[in-house]
Structures are given as structure tokens and as C-alpha cells.
Write a protein that holds these residues in place. Structure first.
Motif, PDB file in Angstrom:
ATOM      1  N   THR A 138       0.820  -1.212   0.000  1.00 29.82           N
ATOM      2  CA  THR A 138       0.000   0.000   0.000  1.00 29.82           C
ATOM      3  C   THR A 138       0.852   1.258   0.000  1.00 29.82           C
ATOM      4  O   THR A 138       2.056   1.222   0.283  1.00 29.82           O
ATOM      5  N   ASP A 139       0.211   2.379  -0.299  1.00 32.87           N
ATOM      6  CA  ASP A 139       0.765   3.725  -0.196  1.00 32.87           C
ATOM      7  C   ASP A 139      -0.370   4.693  -0.490  1.00 32.87           C
ATOM      8  O   ASP A 139      -1.389   4.314  -1.104  1.00 32.87           O
ATOM      9  N   ASN A 140      -0.230   5.937  -0.047  1.00 33.20           N
ATOM     10  CA  ASN A 140      -1.181   6.992  -0.383  1.00 33.20           C
ATOM     11  C   ASN A 140      -0.448   8.005  -1.249  1.00 33.20           C
ATOM     12  O   ASN A 140       0.131   8.963  -0.752  1.00 33.20           O
ATOM     13  N   PRO A 141      -0.428   7.795  -2.571  1.00 33.56           N
ATOM     14  CA  PRO A 141       0.389   8.617  -3.462  1.00 33.56           C
ATOM     15  C   PRO A 141      -0.044  10.070  -3.527  1.00 33.56           C
ATOM     16  O   PRO A 141      -1.177  10.423  -3.189  1.00 33.56           O
ATOM     17  N   ILE A 142       0.874  10.894  -4.008  1.00 32.42           N
ATOM     18  CA  ILE A 142       0.571  12.302  -4.253  1.00 32.42           C
ATOM     19  C   ILE A 142      -0.334  12.433  -5.474  1.00 32.42           C
ATOM     20  O   ILE A 142      -1.319  13.168  -5.470  1.00 32.42           O
ATOM     21  N   ASN A 143      -0.010  11.696  -6.538  1.00 32.88           N
ATOM     22  CA  ASN A 143      -0.852  11.661  -7.733  1.00 32.88           C
ATOM     23  C   ASN A 143      -1.941  10.609  -7.562  1.00 32.88           C
ATOM     24  O   ASN A 143      -2.026   9.944  -6.533  1.00 32.88           O
ATOM     25  N   ASP A 144      -2.804  10.480  -8.566  1.00 34.42           N
ATOM     26  CA  ASP A 144      -3.903   9.516  -8.524  1.00 34.42           C
ATOM     27  C   ASP A 144      -3.379   8.108  -8.223  1.00 34.42           C
ATOM     28  O   ASP A 144      -2.506   7.597  -8.946  1.00 34.42           O
ATOM     29  N   PRO A 145      -3.876   7.448  -7.178  1.00 35.62           N
ATOM     30  CA  PRO A 145      -3.333   6.157  -6.766  1.00 35.62           C
ATOM     31  C   PRO A 145      -3.360   5.072  -7.837  1.00 35.62           C
ATOM     32  O   PRO A 145      -2.361   4.368  -8.035  1.00 35.62           O
ATOM     33  N   ALA A 146      -4.493   4.912  -8.519  1.00 35.08           N
ATOM     34  CA  ALA A 146      -4.585   3.846  -9.521  1.00 35.08           C
ATOM     35  C   ALA A 146      -3.547   4.039 -10.620  1.00 35.08           C
ATOM     36  O   ALA A 146      -2.885   3.081 -11.044  1.00 35.08           O
ATOM     37  N   SER A 147      -3.390   5.266 -11.076  1.00 31.92           N
ATOM     38  CA  SER A 147      -2.403   5.550 -12.121  1.00 31.92           C
ATOM     39  C   SER A 147      -0.984   5.342 -11.611  1.00 31.92           C
ATOM     40  O   SER A 147      -0.136   4.794 -12.318  1.00 31.92           O
ATOM     41  N   CYS A 148      -0.721   5.762 -10.361  1.00 29.56           N
ATOM     42  CA  CYS A 148       0.620   5.611  -9.794  1.00 29.56           C
ATOM     43  C   CYS A 148       1.014   4.142  -9.684  1.00 29.56           C
ATOM     44  O   CYS A 148       2.105   3.744 -10.097  1.00 29.56           O
ATOM     45  N   PHE A 149       0.134   3.337  -9.125  1.00 29.69           N
ATOM     46  CA  PHE A 149       0.457   1.924  -8.951  1.00 29.69           C
ATOM     47  C   PHE A 149       0.587   1.215 -10.293  1.00 29.69           C
ATOM     48  O   PHE A 149       1.388   0.279 -10.429  1.00 29.69           O
ATOM     49  N   ALA A 150      -0.183   1.663 -11.288  1.00 28.28           N
ATOM     50  CA  ALA A 150      -0.097   1.024 -12.604  1.00 28.28           C
ATOM     51  C   ALA A 150       1.166   1.442 -13.347  1.00 28.28           C
ATOM     52  O   ALA A 150       1.929   0.596 -13.832  1.00 28.28           O
ATOM     53  N   LEU A 151       1.427   2.751 -13.446  1.00 21.69           N
ATOM     54  CA  LEU A 151       2.529   3.240 -14.267  1.00 21.69           C
ATOM     55  C   LEU A 151       3.898   2.947 -13.659  1.00 21.69           C
ATOM     56  O   LEU A 151       4.882   2.797 -14.388  1.00 21.69           O
ATOM     57  N   THR A 152       3.972   2.837 -12.333  1.00 23.76           N
ATOM     58  CA  THR A 152       5.240   2.478 -11.707  1.00 23.76           C
ATOM     59  C   THR A 152       5.547   0.997 -11.854  1.00 23.76           C
ATOM     60  O   THR A 152       6.682   0.565 -11.599  1.00 23.76           O
ATOM     61  N   GLY A 153       4.549   0.213 -12.221  1.00 23.53           N
ATOM     62  CA  GLY A 153       4.726  -1.236 -12.334  1.00 23.53           C
ATOM     63  C   GLY A 153       4.568  -1.961 -11.013  1.00 23.53           C
ATOM     64  O   GLY A 153       4.669  -3.197 -10.956  1.00 23.53           O
ATOM     65  N   ILE A 154       4.314  -1.219  -9.921  1.00 22.01           N
ATOM     66  CA  ILE A 154       4.217  -1.832  -8.598  1.00 22.01           C
ATOM     67  C   ILE A 154       3.002  -2.747  -8.491  1.00 22.01           C
ATOM     68  O   ILE A 154       3.080  -3.854  -7.937  1.00 22.01           O
ATOM     69  N   ASP A 155       1.872  -2.303  -9.026  1.00 16.56           N
ATOM     70  CA  ASP A 155       0.651  -3.107  -8.929  1.00 16.56           C
ATOM     71  C   ASP A 155       0.848  -4.483  -9.558  1.00 16.56           C
ATOM     72  O   ASP A 155       0.591  -5.513  -8.928  1.00 16.56           O
ATOM     73  N   ALA A 156       1.313  -4.500 -10.794  1.00 17.23           N
ATOM     74  CA  ALA A 156       1.488  -5.778 -11.498  1.00 17.23           C
ATOM     75  C   ALA A 156       2.526  -6.660 -10.809  1.00 17.23           C
ATOM     76  O   ALA A 156       2.313  -7.862 -10.631  1.00 17.23           O
ATOM     77  N   ALA A 157       3.644  -6.063 -10.401  1.00  8.08           N
ATOM     78  CA  ALA A 157       4.711  -6.843  -9.769  1.00  8.08           C
ATOM     79  C   ALA A 157       4.243  -7.452  -8.456  1.00  8.08           C
ATOM     80  O   ALA A 157       4.532  -8.620  -8.154  1.00  8.08           O
ATOM     81  N   ALA A 158       3.523  -6.672  -7.656  1.00  9.45           N
ATOM     82  CA  ALA A 158       3.056  -7.158  -6.357  1.00  9.45           C
ATOM     83  C   ALA A 158       2.055  -8.292  -6.526  1.00  9.45           C
ATOM     84  O   ALA A 158       2.151  -9.336  -5.868  1.00  9.45           O
ATOM     85  N   ARG A 159       1.095  -8.099  -7.431  1.00  6.63           N
ATOM     86  CA  ARG A 159       0.068  -9.127  -7.629  1.00  6.63           C
ATOM     87  C   ARG A 159       0.659 -10.405  -8.222  1.00  6.63           C
ATOM     88  O   ARG A 159       0.284 -11.516  -7.815  1.00  6.63           O
ATOM     89  N   GLN A 160       1.557 -10.254  -9.168  1.00  5.80           N
ATOM     90  CA  GLN A 160       2.167 -11.433  -9.778  1.00  5.80           C
ATOM     91  C   GLN A 160       2.979 -12.239  -8.770  1.00  5.80           C
ATOM     92  O   GLN A 160       3.075 -13.462  -8.857  1.00  5.80           O
ATOM     93  N   ALA A 161       3.541 -11.553  -7.774  1.00 10.74           N
ATOM     94  CA  ALA A 161       4.328 -12.245  -6.750  1.00 10.74           C
ATOM     95  C   ALA A 161       3.449 -12.858  -5.660  1.00 10.74           C
ATOM     96  O   ALA A 161       3.948 -13.625  -4.830  1.00 10.74           O
ATOM     97  N   GLY A 162       2.156 -12.503  -5.659  1.00 13.34           N
ATOM     98  CA  GLY A 162       1.229 -13.100  -4.702  1.00 13.34           C
ATOM     99  C   GLY A 162       0.718 -12.183  -3.622  1.00 13.34           C
ATOM    100  O   GLY A 162       0.109 -12.643  -2.648  1.00 13.34           O
ATOM    101  N   ALA A 163       0.914 -10.868  -3.771  1.00 11.28           N
ATOM    102  CA  ALA A 163       0.466  -9.915  -2.755  1.00 11.28           C
ATOM    103  C   ALA A 163      -0.884  -9.318  -3.122  1.00 11.28           C
ATOM    104  O   ALA A 163      -1.321  -9.350  -4.273  1.00 11.28           O
ATOM    105  N   GLU A 164      -1.510  -8.722  -2.125  1.00 14.05           N
ATOM    106  CA  GLU A 164      -2.729  -7.943  -2.298  1.00 14.05           C
ATOM    107  C   GLU A 164      -2.317  -6.473  -2.355  1.00 14.05           C
ATOM    108  O   GLU A 164      -1.436  -6.041  -1.604  1.00 14.05           O
ATOM    109  N   VAL A 165      -2.916  -5.695  -3.238  1.00 13.99           N
ATOM    110  CA  VAL A 165      -2.636  -4.260  -3.327  1.00 13.99           C
ATOM    111  C   VAL A 165      -3.842  -3.495  -2.799  1.00 13.99           C
ATOM    112  O   VAL A 165      -4.972  -3.717  -3.243  1.00 13.99           O
TER     113      VAL A 165
END
Length: 327
Positions: free
Chosen positions: A136-163
Motif C-alpha cells: 500500500t501507499d497513499n500517493p501524491i498523484n492519482d493512486p490507480a495511475s501511480c500503482f499502474a505506471l510504476t509497475g508496482i501493482d502488477a509486480a506485487a500481484r504477480q508475486a502473490g500480494a494484495e494491493v
């Protein structure tokens, strides 16, 4: 071997336009559902939450400075040097990774946690027997866009985490004990309330106000409300964040460091390969060791001394159980 399909220039440009429109639409949709301000700080002192101490007493004072270029391999060996991830995460425990996903920028620009490192740490936690890993994090920019464009969302989910993306119901009011700034302030509390361990993950960055953004400044991403007002007294708010969160362990990513124009950067020329990753149960010591990656000394960063003064850790990191390894 079959040849890769080819497209002409006109089709290539058409595809680029379609992709750009899709990204813009997704960003607009996410912005529509997100309150950029977050909940306001309130004056009512009732029903304040308490944040647990996530540290492990027997593991305090451990630090590893690992030199390498491969994030996944380096973090694995750094934890091995400290006894393994199972020293920090026990079977059945629930783990929260507080990443830095503050900006909607690609990982190559170094402004956020690197997805390769996020994925590697998720896997280390699960291999140690964690029953659940949350990112998790509370980004400065829009959260959905931040987690997607940084690649964090995909990497975390693929490794088995919940975002978990920040939403209004996930915040609760909190006051730092004897704090002056974080008083009755909204904090992203719900993810903290349902875990046993917390790991902070931050890149090494220049910061135009605090001088550096590392593991202590990373907890800023748990605050809601109009938190930008705290920048007027940045070193004090970082000190209070160090009191607010007592992590299990922190990971400071200096494989490359943002030497200037931080914390957002925006150009590869802002970055310097520094080939270092720091893992520590003491976040103050981690930041003190990381200062050198920005060509600074711990005493150049007032928040380090302020955090040490309230017992959040030690600025003299070489007095700890220090391991230095080359991966």
C-alpha cells in the motif's frame, strides 16, 4: 523459428494513438473516483486509533549494506546476511509492505519503489511463511495511475500480494504521542490494523526541502488530509513519523540514487548508479548510512538527528551489528 510479425509505419502510429487514448481514459476514470485532498484533519480528540509497535526487540540494531546491481539478488543476499527473512517474518504472520508509489512515473526514473524489488520482497515474505502480504501507499498523484505506471501493482500481484489503494473509509484519526504536527490527523490506518509486521521500502532520493527522501520520509505516504502543510516544518514531521511507525525492517534502495531535482526527478540525468541496497531493523541508521549515496553526511540532514533524539534509532550506524557484503 517463426518470424516476428511486422507492421508498417502508419499502423504503428495508429496503435500508439489508440494506446495513448486508453491510458488517458483510464487515468481520467481513476481521478473521477479519487478525492485528491483526502480526509481533513479534525479537532475532535475522541476515538483516536493506536498504531502497534511492529518492531522485533531481538532484531533491533541490525544493518546490512549490500553492494550489487541486481535488486532481487541483492535483497535476498542482504536478508541472508541478517539471518534470513524468517528472522523478521514468522509462519502465519501478515505483512504490510509500505512502498513509495507517490508519482505516476515509470520505474526507470527512480522516483518510486522499483517493481522488481517489490516483487522480490513479496516472494521472500511468502517463502518465510507469511499468510498474507499487502502492498500500500497513499500517493501524491492519482493512486490507480501511480500503482499502474510504476509497475508496482502488477509486480506485487504477480508475486502473490494484495494491493490496497487508499479510500476514505481506510483512514482514521491519530495523534503522535507528545507530537506537535501530527495531531488528530487522518492516517491510512486500516492496512496497519490487520497486519503483524510492516516493512518500509524506499528509493534513495534528493529532496528539495528535507535534503533527502529515504526510509523515514517514506512514512509520509501514510498521511491523509492536506499533508503538504507539513512541508513548512519538514524535519519535525519526519521526526514525528519516526515515532508514529516502528517498523519490523526497512529496505533502502540505492541501486541507483536520485542526486538532484528530487523527489520527483523526471530525467535519467538526475540519477547515478550507486549500486547499494541497505536493509536494517533501525530506520534512522539506514538513512544515516544512505546519506553517503547522495554525497551527504548524516549531520547534513537534520531529521536524522531529530529522529535519533526521540529514540527512533541511532545515527551512528557503524555501532550496530553491521554486515557489509558484495553480491
Amino acid at each position: 523459428m517463426a518470424a516476428f510479425p511486422t507492421i508498417d509505419r502508419r499502423e504503428f502510429l495508429a496503435r500508439c494513438v489508440r494506446a495513448g487514448l486508453s491510458v488517458a481514459a483510464a487515468g481520467a476514470l481513476a481521478i473521477g473516483f479519487y478525492d485528491r485532498k483526502g480526509p481533513d484533519g479534525v479537532s475532535d480528540a475522541g476515538a483516536l486509533v493506536r498504531i502497534p509497535d511492529f518492531s522485533i526487540s531481538g532484531m533491533k540494531g541490525k544493518l546490512c549494506i549490500a553492494r550489487g546491481t541486481d535488486r532481487a539478488a541483492t535483497v535476498k543476499q542482504a536478508f541472508a546476511a541478517l539471518g534470513g527473512m524468517n528472522e523478521f517474518v514468522k509462519p502465519g504472520e501478515r505483512v504490510l509492505l509500505k512502498v513509495n508509489a507517490a508519482f505516476a512515473s515509470p520505474p526507470t526514473l527512480g522516483a518510486t519503489s522499483h517493481p522488481e524489488l517489490v516483487g522480490a520482497v513479496v516472494r521472500l515474505c511468502l517463502d518465510a511463511g507469511a499468510s498474507r502480504v499487502t502492498v500500500t501507499d497513499n500517493p501524491i498523484n492519482d493512486p490507480a495511475s501511480c500503482f499502474a505506471l510504476t509497475g508496482i501493482d502488477a509486480a506485487a500481484r504477480q508475486a502473490g500480494a494484495e494491493v490496497v489503494l487508499p479510500r476514505e473509509p481506510l483512514f482514521a484519526r491519530f495523534s503522535v504521542d507528545r507530537g506537535r504536527l501530527i495531531r488528530n490527523w487522518p492516517v491510512l490506518y486500516a492496512p496497519l490494523a490487520r497486519v503483524d509486521r510492516i516493512i518500509g521500502m524506499a528509493p534513495v532520493k534528493d529532496h528539495h526541502r528535507s535534503g533527502a527522501s529515504m526510509t523515514l520520509k517514506n512514512w509520509y505516504g501514510l498521511l491523509g488530509g492536506r499533508r503538504n502543510i507539513f512541508h513548512q516544518d519538514i524535519h519535525t514531521v519526519i521526526q514525528e513519523l519516526a515515532v508514529m511507525i516502528k517498523p519490523t525492517v526497512v529496505i533502502l534502495d540505492g541501486i541507483q540514487s536520485m542526486m538532484r531535482n528530487g523527489p520527483t526527478g523526471g530525467s535519467l540525468s538526475d540519477l547515478k548508479p550507486t549500486g547499494t541496497l541497505i536493509v536494517s531493523s533501525d530506520p534512522v541508521a539506514a538513512d544515516a548510512a544512505g546519506a553517503a549515496l547522495l554525497d551527504r553526511r548524516p549531520e547534513d540532514l537534520p531529521f536524522i538527528a531529530k529522529a535519533a533524539a526521540v529514540g527512533a534509532g541511532t545515527a551512528d550506524y557503524r555501532t550496530l551489528n553491521l554486515k557489509e557484503i558484495q553480491t
